[in-house]
Design a protein around this motif. Sequence first.
Motif, PDB file in Angstrom:
ATOM      1  N   ASP A  66      -6.166   7.405   1.559  1.00 48.70           N
ATOM      2  CA  ASP A  66      -7.589   7.082   1.391  1.00 48.70           C
ATOM      3  C   ASP A  66      -8.137   6.315   2.586  1.00 48.70           C
ATOM      4  OD1 ASP A  66      -7.722   8.330  -1.051  1.00 48.70           O
ATOM      5  OD2 ASP A  66      -7.376   6.506  -2.217  1.00 48.70           O
ATOM      6  N   ARG A  67      -7.361   5.351   3.078  1.00 47.97           N
ATOM      7  CA  ARG A  67      -7.841   4.533   4.195  1.00 47.97           C
ATOM      8  C   ARG A  67      -7.886   5.340   5.495  1.00 47.97           C
ATOM      9  NH1 ARG A  67      -4.805  -1.185   3.951  1.00 47.97           N
ATOM     10  NH2 ARG A  67      -6.340  -1.635   5.593  1.00 47.97           N
ATOM     11  N   SER A  97       0.852  -1.193   0.000  1.00 44.58           N
ATOM     12  CA  SER A  97       0.000   0.000   0.000  1.00 44.58           C
ATOM     13  C   SER A  97       0.886   1.241   0.000  1.00 44.58           C
ATOM     14  CB  SER A  97      -0.905   0.008   1.237  1.00 44.58           C
ATOM     15  OG  SER A  97      -1.856  -1.030   1.159  1.00 44.58           O
ATOM     16  N   ASP A  98       0.760   2.090  -1.028  1.00 38.36           N
ATOM     17  CA  ASP A  98       1.582   3.291  -1.065  1.00 38.36           C
ATOM     18  C   ASP A  98       0.925   4.406  -0.253  1.00 38.36           C
ATOM     19  OD1 ASP A  98      -0.451   4.406  -2.596  1.00 38.36           O
ATOM     20  OD2 ASP A  98       0.619   4.144  -4.498  1.00 38.36           O
ATOM     21  N   LEU A 146      -0.643   7.090  -1.128  1.00 42.09           N
ATOM     22  CA  LEU A 146      -1.975   7.535  -1.560  1.00 42.09           C
ATOM     23  C   LEU A 146      -3.057   6.572  -1.085  1.00 42.09           C
ATOM     24  CD1 LEU A 146      -1.226   8.806  -5.178  1.00 42.09           C
ATOM     25  CD2 LEU A 146      -1.424  10.121  -3.067  1.00 42.09           C
ATOM     26  N   GLN A 147      -2.766   5.300  -1.144  1.00 39.18           N
ATOM     27  CA  GLN A 147      -3.735   4.321  -0.632  1.00 39.18           C
ATOM     28  C   GLN A 147      -3.888   4.452   0.884  1.00 39.18           C
ATOM     29  OE1 GLN A 147      -1.561   0.984  -2.431  1.00 39.18           O
ATOM     30  NE2 GLN A 147      -3.368   0.514  -3.702  1.00 39.18           N
TER      31      GLN A 147
END
Length: 448
Positions: free
Chosen positions: A66-67, A59-60, A62-63
Amino acid sequence: MSGQVIVVDDEQAIREAVQQWLQLSGFEVRACAGATEALALVDRDYPGIVVSDVRMPGSDGLQLLDRLLALDRDLPVILVTGHGDVPMAVQALRQGAYDFIEKPFTPERLLDSVHRALEKRRLVCENRQLRQQAALKDRIEASLLGISKPMEQLRRQVLELAQTPVNVLIRGETGSGKECVARCLHDFGPRAGKPFVALNCAAIPESIFESELFGHESGAFTGAQQRRVGRIEHADGGTLFLDEVEGMPLAQQVKLLRVLQEKTLERLGSNKSIQVDLRVISAAKPDLQEEVRAGRFREDLLYRLNVAVLQIPPLRQRREDIPLLFEHFAQQAAERLGREAPPLTPGELAGLLGHDWPGNVRELINAAERHVLGLSSPAPQPAAGQSLAAQLEAFEAQCLRNALQRCRGNIAEVMALLQLPRRTLNEKMQRHGISRSDYLPAGGDDQA
């Protein structure tokens, strides 16, 4: 510590360097090698912020962003990017990131962003705390809002006195919330399920005062066409609140004293005694001892009414409550009027803190409503004759109080927060009559 920060970076050397920079600046830092580890540390009540690299395996950044925003849309997330990632970082700002920092960066650039993000987080958490207080109808914080020492003390006194049967005299300026305190004394005590009956003694014409307080029988006087139950009888089993009790006519003071002594009353035009069981809470603006000396109030009645005394602090003596109260009242007004509550500018906030609020909470409510309607600046103009120097002095004193409150009396943290040397801070506190001991947590030591 100055705040909590989660640092996320898969490169150990960078992760440890950033952690060290932040820790040397007084922050509490948790370092994580990836998104999964960081997400395990965050929930909606997390009081800090997240600093994350963008390029990471799995998971980078940006992910992770979002989370994290799915958990809490108001959580500040600072992204650290390489040069080629700048367009992607700009898009991340549109998606809700708080800031992005391009590599290579200086410690000063990072610290500036972290300070600003933590300040935003602190305000969000404080406002949420206020809304949570207002939502808990069965707790006294929902009625007597505020985080200041005077309000904490007042709530504690109200809860203690609410459980006793003694009569209470409430002292306070106009608009300070005397009826609200009286209502809490009733609602948090054993009489809560019984009537709470309020009477403003200064608003009742003397010609009908006796009938209003004691009731009357049909035909007791011209116009008395039917029996009427008075306020005292209606409050049987509960609480009678006498606001502006200094306005009660002397003739009725004698009769009220008899009711309190004998626990009986007689309606106007009747010889029948009626048993009553009530607690009397009174409120007054002037010193009733002065009213006694002036012959306007009976001393024996005063002794009956002021078994216990509660003093409500004016708003100018608890300025740290003003931002929270203003936000609360503005939100109430916005919901009632079907509008959005516009955010306060720094200048408007300074105006709120610098104003003396002679009308206290009632005036603040009015200012919040006008702010929502866009009718004026939220803080009224300073009182005539108040010099610029005086206004600046008041604002400086409030900044010191806010810092001490936020840092819980820790002088080292206050020095760092305000960027003041120890000697200058001590001189300013002494000049404004501010004592560090008032801001120490309960049971705290006296070490700087």
